[in-house]
Design an enzyme around this catalytic site. Structure first.
Site, PDB file in Angstrom:
ATOM      1  N   ARG A  82     -12.539  42.365  25.023  1.00  0.00           N
ATOM      2  CA  ARG A  82     -13.471  41.352  24.508  1.00  0.00           C
ATOM      3  C   ARG A  82     -14.782  41.389  25.285  1.00  0.00           C
ATOM      4  O   ARG A  82     -15.863  41.270  24.707  1.00  0.00           O
ATOM      5  CB  ARG A  82     -12.813  39.971  24.581  1.00  0.00           C
ATOM      6  CG  ARG A  82     -13.549  38.908  23.805  1.00  0.00           C
ATOM      7  CD  ARG A  82     -12.716  37.653  23.645  1.00  0.00           C
ATOM      8  NE  ARG A  82     -12.410  37.027  24.919  1.00  0.00           N
ATOM      9  CZ  ARG A  82     -11.577  35.997  25.068  1.00  0.00           C
ATOM     10  NH1 ARG A  82     -10.949  35.489  24.016  1.00  0.00           N
ATOM     11  NH2 ARG A  82     -11.359  35.469  26.244  1.00  0.00           N
ATOM     12  N   LYS A 184     -18.309  36.122  24.042  1.00  0.00           N
ATOM     13  CA  LYS A 184     -18.225  35.134  25.121  1.00  0.00           C
ATOM     14  C   LYS A 184     -19.498  35.182  25.963  1.00  0.00           C
ATOM     15  O   LYS A 184     -19.505  35.635  27.111  1.00  0.00           O
ATOM     16  CB  LYS A 184     -16.969  35.384  25.962  1.00  0.00           C
ATOM     17  CG  LYS A 184     -16.250  34.082  26.306  1.00  0.00           C
ATOM     18  CD  LYS A 184     -14.851  34.323  26.791  1.00  0.00           C
ATOM     19  CE  LYS A 184     -14.302  33.091  27.451  1.00  0.00           C
ATOM     20  NZ  LYS A 184     -13.917  32.022  26.525  1.00  0.00           N
ATOM     21  N   GLU A 220     -14.420  25.841  15.340  1.00  0.00           N
ATOM     22  CA  GLU A 220     -13.611  25.629  16.547  1.00  0.00           C
ATOM     23  C   GLU A 220     -14.241  24.519  17.368  1.00  0.00           C
ATOM     24  O   GLU A 220     -15.135  23.835  16.894  1.00  0.00           O
ATOM     25  CB  GLU A 220     -13.470  26.939  17.333  1.00  0.00           C
ATOM     26  CG  GLU A 220     -14.779  27.564  17.782  1.00  0.00           C
ATOM     27  CD  GLU A 220     -14.572  28.756  18.722  1.00  0.00           C
ATOM     28  OE1 GLU A 220     -13.683  28.697  19.584  1.00  0.00           O
ATOM     29  OE2 GLU A 220     -15.320  29.726  18.600  1.00  0.00           O
TER      30      GLU A 220
HETATM   31  C1  LIG Z   1     -12.886  31.493  25.783  1.00  0.00           C
HETATM   32  C2  LIG Z   1     -12.983  30.742  24.506  1.00  0.00           C
HETATM   33  C3  LIG Z   1     -11.855  30.371  23.754  1.00  0.00           C
HETATM   34  C4  LIG Z   1     -10.441  30.592  24.227  1.00  0.00           C
HETATM   35  O1  LIG Z   1     -10.117  31.933  24.357  1.00  0.00           O
HETATM   36  P1  LIG Z   1      -8.834  32.383  25.203  1.00  0.00           P
HETATM   37  O2  LIG Z   1      -8.943  33.868  25.218  1.00  0.00           O
HETATM   38  O3  LIG Z   1      -7.633  31.922  24.489  1.00  0.00           O
HETATM   39  O4  LIG Z   1      -8.957  31.753  26.549  1.00  0.00           O
HETATM   40  C5  LIG Z   1     -12.058  29.729  22.543  1.00  0.00           C
HETATM   41  N1  LIG Z   1     -13.297  29.430  22.093  1.00  0.00           N
HETATM   42  C6  LIG Z   1     -14.413  29.748  22.804  1.00  0.00           C
HETATM   43  C7  LIG Z   1     -15.744  29.392  22.259  1.00  0.00           C
HETATM   44  C8  LIG Z   1     -14.289  30.421  24.022  1.00  0.00           C
HETATM   45  O5  LIG Z   1     -15.395  30.722  24.708  1.00  0.00           O
END
Ligand SMILES: *Cc1c(COP(=O)(O)O)cnc(C)c1O
Length: 340
Positions: A82, A184, A220
């Site tokens: 990722r 991210k 989300e």
């Molecule tokens: C990091 C993140 C998540 C959760 O991801 P995981 O890999 O399960 O920790 C969900 N939404 C956003 C916007 C994120 O930055």
């Protein structure tokens, strides 16, 4: 391994300086060999690209002790992949995936005294990050970058028991179609600070963001993906190109389908149908699943049948199965648990 003298179960989610961190530098078109350091401070020029134009991204994962005493991480290869994708979208040189996993192992090994014992509920949180470090004033990508991983012990997420959350439907947008919602990037969090502060002021735990284009579909929250449970016990998660692909959510969908034999669907979820679901949860590394009891849309309340006292039964089953896999109580699918 002598553990640190810490009241593990009383730890919160805050930064605690640990012994060693990993640093690698990208200069003259290549990553150096990298290594561990005790120096927790970063010195950079006042005009560093990260400070001016926010060219930075991050990851988050945990190391912990299993029931049989092994120190492990959960699916670090997916964090590596990722961050690789994120780096490309931000015009940063990706850190090689195998080296990412290797660096994770080095940091955990060097801070093994900080890995909380089994049963404490605490974990060692790992924060990999990558940023442009040389001076940049005309808008363009940096030429020099730093990749780092530090570790900090964090306490149990659900102190004093699980408490379902109340969310509000946000008037702000988290991510645009064709934007950066699926990576991210630090900037996704900078712009979410105002909406979350406002939500907290109004008494809500988190924001539910809808799709920016039509405001009819569920996306989300600021940092966790949604899982819904239908009245007939199926699991549904929203599908959208502007949702961050949560590793926890992807793992839970696999658990639902392949281990628990439930119907598990990734599809568009219209806000209108949220009222018809039986359970709702937020998935992310921090809590695995936080149950949602209620969602408030401008005064109109959606209360899930699972209520405000406990996790719904399907959410609980998913939570118990995934945490069981992580803690070594249930056999893990191939490659999910990486031993340090
Ligand atoms: C990091 C993140 C998540 C959760 O991801 P995981 O890999 O399960 O920790 C969900 N939404 C956003 C916007 C994120 O930055």
């Amino acid at each position: 391994m002598e553990k640190k003298d810490i009241k593990w179960s009383e730890l919160g989610f805050g930064y605690v300086k640990t012994d060693k961190r990993y640093v690698a530098n990208f200069r003259n078109g290549a990553w150096d060999e990298g290594g561990l350091t005790e120096d927790a401070d970063i010195v950079m020029n006042e005009c560093a690209c990260v400070l001016q134009y926010a060219q930075t991204c991050f990851e988050g994962l945990k190391a912990y002790t299993t029931e049989d005493g092994r120190t492990v991480c959960f699916r670090p290869d997916l964090n590596a992949a990722r961050m690789y994708d994120t780096a490309l979208r931000l015009e940063m040189p990706p850190f090689p995936k195998e080296r990412f996993v290797e660096a994770v192992k080095q940091v955990v090994k060097a801070n093994e005294a900080w890995v909380p014992p089994y049963g404490s509920g605490a974990t060692l949180y790992l924060r990999p990050y990558l940023f442009g470090i040389n001076p940049v004033i005309g808008v363009k990508p940096a030429d020099e970058y730093q990749f780092r991983i530090f570790a900090t012990p964090v306490g149990p997420y659900f102190k004093g028991g699980v408490k379902p959350l109340t969310l509000c439907v946000s008037d702000f947008d988290r991510a645009a179609p064709h934007g950066t919602g699926h990576i991210k990037a630090g900037l996704n969090y900078a712009m979410s600070l105002h909406p979350i502060v406002e939500a907290h002021k109004a008494g809500f735990a988190e924001n539910m963001y809808l799709d920016a284009a039509t405001r009819t579909k569920v996306e989300e929250t600021g940092g966790a993906n949604f899982l819904f449970v239908t009245k007939d016990g199926g699991v549904v998660t929203p599908k959208s190109d502007s949702i961050l692909p949560s590793i926890t959510r992807r793992s839970l969908m696999y658990v639902a389908k392949e281990i628990l034999g439930l119907k598990a669907e990734e599809r568009e979820v219209h806000f209108d149908e949220v009222k018809d679901f039986a359970e709702c949860g937020l998935c992310g590394t921090a809590a695995v699943i936080s149950p949602v009891g209620k969602i408030v849309d401008h005064g109109k309340e959606i209360a899930f049948p699972s209520g405000m006292d406990e996790m719904g039964p399907v959410t609980k089953k998913l939570y118990d199965t995934l945490t069981g896999i992580q803690m070594g109580r249930i056999e893990a699918p191939e490659g999910w648990i990486v031993e340090i």
